[in-house]
Each structure stands twice: as structure tokens, then as C-alpha cells.
Design a protein around this motif. Sequence first.
Motif, mmCIF file in Angstrom:
data_model
loop_
_atom_site.group_PDB
_atom_site.id
_atom_site.type_symbol
_atom_site.label_atom_id
_atom_site.label_comp_id
_atom_site.label_asym_id
_atom_site.label_seq_id
_atom_site.Cartn_x
_atom_site.Cartn_y
_atom_site.Cartn_z
ATOM 1 N N THR A 216 0.869 -1.181 0.000
ATOM 2 C CA THR A 216 0.000 0.000 0.000
ATOM 3 C C THR A 216 0.903 1.228 0.000
ATOM 4 O O THR A 216 2.118 1.129 0.222
ATOM 5 C CB THR A 216 -0.872 0.015 1.265
ATOM 6 N N LEU A 217 0.309 2.387 -0.201
ATOM 7 C CA LEU A 217 1.097 3.629 -0.227
ATOM 8 C C LEU A 217 1.828 3.825 1.107
ATOM 9 O O LEU A 217 3.036 4.093 1.133
ATOM 10 C CB LEU A 217 0.175 4.815 -0.507
ATOM 11 N N LYS A 218 1.097 3.640 2.213
ATOM 12 C CA LYS A 218 1.742 3.933 3.510
ATOM 13 C C LYS A 218 2.849 2.926 3.812
ATOM 14 O O LYS A 218 3.872 3.273 4.403
ATOM 15 C CB LYS A 218 0.711 3.977 4.637
ATOM 16 N N GLU A 219 2.665 1.688 3.330
ATOM 17 C CA GLU A 219 3.728 0.681 3.532
ATOM 18 C C GLU A 219 4.936 1.015 2.674
ATOM 19 O O GLU A 219 6.078 1.026 3.124
ATOM 20 C CB GLU A 219 3.219 -0.719 3.144
ATOM 21 N N ALA A 220 4.679 1.362 1.427
ATOM 22 C CA ALA A 220 5.772 1.628 0.477
ATOM 23 C C ALA A 220 6.628 2.802 0.933
ATOM 24 O O ALA A 220 7.847 2.802 0.765
ATOM 25 C CB ALA A 220 5.200 1.885 -0.912
ATOM 26 N N PHE A 221 5.970 3.816 1.529
ATOM 27 C CA PHE A 221 6.709 5.041 1.864
ATOM 28 C C PHE A 221 7.019 5.164 3.352
ATOM 29 O O PHE A 221 7.427 6.229 3.816
ATOM 30 C CB PHE A 221 5.925 6.274 1.360
ATOM 31 N N LYS A 222 6.874 4.051 4.076
ATOM 32 C CA LYS A 222 6.997 4.151 5.551
ATOM 33 C C LYS A 222 8.390 4.643 5.985
ATOM 34 O O LYS A 222 8.550 5.251 7.034
ATOM 35 C CB LYS A 222 6.657 2.826 6.238
ATOM 36 N N ASP A 223 9.402 4.411 5.169
ATOM 37 C CA ASP A 223 10.743 4.894 5.540
ATOM 38 C C ASP A 223 11.066 6.245 4.917
ATOM 39 O O ASP A 223 12.208 6.710 5.000
ATOM 40 C CB ASP A 223 11.792 3.863 5.106
ATOM 41 N N HIS A 224 10.071 6.849 4.266
ATOM 42 C CA HIS A 224 10.311 8.136 3.582
ATOM 43 C C HIS A 224 9.538 9.272 4.237
ATOM 44 O O HIS A 224 10.124 10.196 4.788
ATOM 45 C CB HIS A 224 9.899 8.021 2.111
ATOM 46 N N PHE B 250 -3.460 5.006 3.640
ATOM 47 C CA PHE B 250 -2.899 6.274 4.125
ATOM 48 C C PHE B 250 -2.631 6.244 5.628
ATOM 49 O O PHE B 250 -3.290 5.500 6.363
ATOM 50 C CB PHE B 250 -3.863 7.430 3.783
ATOM 51 N N ASN B 251 -1.711 7.059 6.104
ATOM 52 C CA ASN B 251 -1.448 7.146 7.559
ATOM 53 C C ASN B 251 -1.556 8.573 8.071
ATOM 54 O O ASN B 251 -1.075 8.888 9.166
ATOM 55 C CB ASN B 251 -0.086 6.537 7.916
ATOM 56 N N SER B 252 -2.197 9.452 7.295
ATOM 57 C CA SER B 252 -2.443 10.818 7.762
ATOM 58 C C SER B 252 -3.768 11.314 7.182
ATOM 59 O O SER B 252 -4.105 10.982 6.038
ATOM 60 C CB SER B 252 -1.297 11.742 7.331
ATOM 61 N N LEU B 253 -4.501 12.072 7.982
ATOM 62 C CA LEU B 253 -5.800 12.597 7.532
ATOM 63 C C LEU B 253 -5.857 14.108 7.687
ATOM 64 O O LEU B 253 -5.336 14.654 8.668
ATOM 65 C CB LEU B 253 -6.944 11.996 8.372
ATOM 66 N N THR B 254 -6.478 14.755 6.721
ATOM 67 C CA THR B 254 -6.775 16.187 6.789
ATOM 68 C C THR B 254 -8.254 16.338 6.422
ATOM 69 O O THR B 254 -8.683 15.744 5.423
ATOM 70 C CB THR B 254 -5.922 16.975 5.772
ATOM 71 N N ALA B 255 -9.011 17.094 7.199
ATOM 72 C CA ALA B 255 -10.410 17.363 6.820
ATOM 73 C C ALA B 255 -10.402 18.361 5.662
ATOM 74 O O ALA B 255 -9.849 19.469 5.807
ATOM 75 C CB ALA B 255 -11.183 17.919 8.004
ATOM 76 N N GLU B 256 -11.000 17.960 4.535
ATOM 77 C CA GLU B 256 -10.986 18.840 3.355
ATOM 78 C C GLU B 256 -11.680 20.163 3.640
ATOM 79 O O GLU B 256 -11.264 21.215 3.169
ATOM 80 C CB GLU B 256 -11.661 18.132 2.175
ATOM 81 N N ASN B 257 -12.762 20.117 4.445
ATOM 82 C CA ASN B 257 -13.522 21.337 4.749
ATOM 83 C C ASN B 257 -13.986 21.464 6.191
ATOM 84 O O ASN B 257 -14.260 22.583 6.638
ATOM 85 C CB ASN B 257 -14.772 21.381 3.862
ATOM 86 N N ASN C 82 -7.195 4.103 13.771
ATOM 87 C CA ASN C 82 -6.286 3.591 12.719
ATOM 88 C C ASN C 82 -4.883 4.172 12.821
ATOM 89 O O ASN C 82 -4.119 4.117 11.856
ATOM 90 C CB ASN C 82 -6.897 3.887 11.342
ATOM 91 N N ASP C 83 -4.574 4.725 14.005
ATOM 92 C CA ASP C 83 -3.222 5.238 14.256
ATOM 93 C C ASP C 83 -2.747 6.194 13.148
ATOM 94 O O ASP C 83 -1.681 5.985 12.542
ATOM 95 C CB ASP C 83 -2.241 4.047 14.381
ATOM 96 N N MET C 84 -3.592 7.190 12.869
ATOM 97 C CA MET C 84 -3.294 8.108 11.763
ATOM 98 C C MET C 84 -2.962 9.499 12.285
ATOM 99 O O MET C 84 -3.526 9.954 13.273
ATOM 100 C CB MET C 84 -4.491 8.171 10.794
ATOM 101 N N PHE C 85 -2.031 10.168 11.618
ATOM 102 C CA PHE C 85 -1.555 11.509 11.964
ATOM 103 C C PHE C 85 -2.583 12.519 11.453
ATOM 104 O O PHE C 85 -2.852 12.573 10.253
ATOM 105 C CB PHE C 85 -0.200 11.713 11.277
#
Length: 371
Positions: A26-34, A61-68, A97-100
Motif C-alpha cells: 500500500t502507499l503507507k507501507e511503500a513510503f513508511k521509511d520516507h 494512508f497514515n495521515s488525515l486532513t479534513a478537506e472542509n 487507525n493510528d493516523m496523523f
Amino acid sequence: MKKNLILILSAIVFAGIQSINIEEKTLKEAFKDHYLIGVAVNRSQILQRNEAEVKLITSQFNSLTAENDMKWANIHPKIDSFNFEYADKLMELAQANDMFVVGHTLVWHSQLARGVFTNEDGSTIDSAELTRRMKDHIHTIVGRYKGKVKGWDVVNEALAEDGTLRKSKFFEIGGESYIEKAFQFAHEADPDAELYYNDYNMTNAEKRDGAIRIVKNLQSKGIKIDGVGMQGHWGLDYPTLEEIETAIEMYAALGIKVMVTELDVSVLPNPYRMRTADVSARFENTPEMNPYPEGLPDSVQTQLADRYADIFKLFNKHADKISRVTFWGLHDGLSWKNNFPIRGRTDYTLLFDRNLAPKKAYHAVIETVKD
Ligand code: G3I
């Protein structure tokens, strides 16, 4: 007949499985060291109304932002009342989900509640009252999510295109010190939260230099700022990779984190960049401005995949400077670019298509970190 039907069905199923390579990370797995990989979520997703979308969000994903839903108009709709319903739900989703979580956004000239700048008699408030209202807004919201929201877009889009300060009502009433006050109030309310300045076109030299002035001014006064957010509303051929790289390096040289906070790549003609003289013509929804209403040709899917791959190879090169990359929406059908700068177009800006399937661009992005 029956045998043919079974053959056809099994071919369709096989094709489906082919599009989602189950060994692929997944994206969060692929970029976990970046760097963190985030997504802007809308109200339906915050309320978890669509199971498939929520599953895709929490798996990729491992981070969330409220769009509005954490903007002034929505979270502080009246001078004496706040609405935390959606922000609270966002925290629930993130914590499960342990998300930033990124708080978007405390001070912005757009999507404000009515009456923010006026007294009861309709007159314009003075600087002292603006300071009081900003302090109340920021202390109340940041205080409520102390330790839960890990980073705040404290001030959003305070710059004009020439790098001077935007002549917003915040500026007109409060002077340029409204920016310092916003960061100061946020730090008072949660000393551990990261504090960011966020804006678009942050790779354009004049605006980039204006953002650097904002950061240096805060730093010179001992006011905490942890990073800058380059929104990343980009196109297939703008900004150049050189412009992006120069901006990343210059912001990082300030000793702060660099984030790409609202990434999307439009494949449609951009009227703002066209050289036609007739302004009105540029903003009509003509077939020329909306070339792919029925779907994206494979050749353009490939162009988009190549562009995303180039961008992420650059991000990976500077992973030591970049702390987060957030996509501004989950899938193409939800992208704000379908309605901006021209309403009712069909754009294809993100990594997942309107059926939530990963696009060529998704695989190309993952490929940039394949060991
Ligand atoms: O929720 C109402 C709905 O009840 C109503 O029926 C509908 C009628 O048009 O409007 C809905 O609100 C819309 C809202 O998005 C939620 O969908 C607003 O009209 C619309 O203006 C608002 O657009 C948002 C835009 O900010 C506002 O400036 C976009 O979704 C959002 O993606 C966009 O995000 C901004 C970032 O916050 C800052 N950086 C730029 C970026 C793009 O403008």
C-alpha cells in the motif's frame, strides 16, 4: 453456451485481480521509511458512510486532513458557538487507525463564518477585537484537540502572487502581526503540536521568497514554526521539477520540515496559464477545456503516471527534508479540480479512479520506492 459464459466470467475476474496486484504494497507501507502519506477526507468519509472508501483510506494512508470540516465557517459558525461534531468524528477515525491528523486550517481569508470581522452594529472590528477573536478561535479549537491533532495549518494562503502579504481582512485590520499572533496562540494552546504555514504556488520564486520571509520573521521573534506546506495543485507540465526541487531545498535550509499538503495533478487545460486575450472565453466549459468527459485515453493515463513518477522520485531524493505528502482527495470523482477553475469538468488528478481502482499513476508511484 454455459461453458462459454463461464470462460467469459473467469476472464473478467482474472482481469480484475490483475489490476490490483495483491503482492503490491500500500502507499503507507511503500513510503513508511520516507514520509507520511495523507489524504483529504470529506464529510461522508469522516462519518464513515461509505465502507469501501473508508477501507481504502485506512489501508492506503497514515495521515488525515479534513478537506472542509475544520475550517472556520464549519467549526466556528457563530461568534459564540462551535461545532465539533465532524472534527470529533475525524479524531475517532484517525485514532482507531493510528493516523496523523492535520488541522486544516485556523486562519484563512476564505470559508470564514459570517460576521468574523464585524461588530453587532455592523461596523468593522478593530485590531484589538480581531486579536481577541483569533485567540478565542485558536485557543478553543487547538486546546480541544491538544495531543490529538499533531500538526496545524495555522495560517493558510497569506501571500499574494508577488510575494507580498495578501490584503485580506486579517491583514487590513490586524496588520502583518496577525500571522505572528496566530502561531503564538496555537503554540500556547498545544506546545507539542507542529505548526505550519500553508500556501499554493509555493514553487513560484516570488511567492517562495515571500514564504521564506514569513518563516524568517517568525523565527527572528522566537515564535515556533515547524514547517511549510506546499499545497501541490500541479499540472502535467507545471511547475517544473527544477522549481519544485529548488523550493524544497530553500525551505529545508530554514531548518524546518517541508510538506506537500494538497497534491493533485490536473490533466486538463489550465485557463490561468493560457495566453488567450479573452478572459471570459478561457473560463467557459467548452469541449476544448473539457477534453475527456467520457474517460481518460490510455496515452494520457501514461502521461499522468510518468508525471507522478517524476514528482515522487524527486520527493524520494529529498525524503530527508519532506515529512508528509497528502493527496487532496481520495479518488478522481471527488477532486475539487472537477469544478475549479471551471465548473463541471471531468478531471483525473489522483491515484484512484472513480471506481476506487488504482490507476497507472498509483503503480508508477509505488514503483519509485520498489527496492
Ligand atoms: O457543504 C455544502 C453543501 O451543503 C451545499 O449544498 C453545496 C452547494 O454548493 O456547497 C457545499 O459546500 C462546498 C464545500 O466545498 C463542501 O463540498 C462549498 O460550496 C465549496 O466552496 C467547498 O469547496 C472547497 C474549497 O476549498 C473552498 O474554497 C473544496 O471542497 C476544497 O477542496 C478546497 O480546498 C482548498 C483548501 O482548503 C486550501 N487550499 C486550496 C484548496 C482548493 O481551493
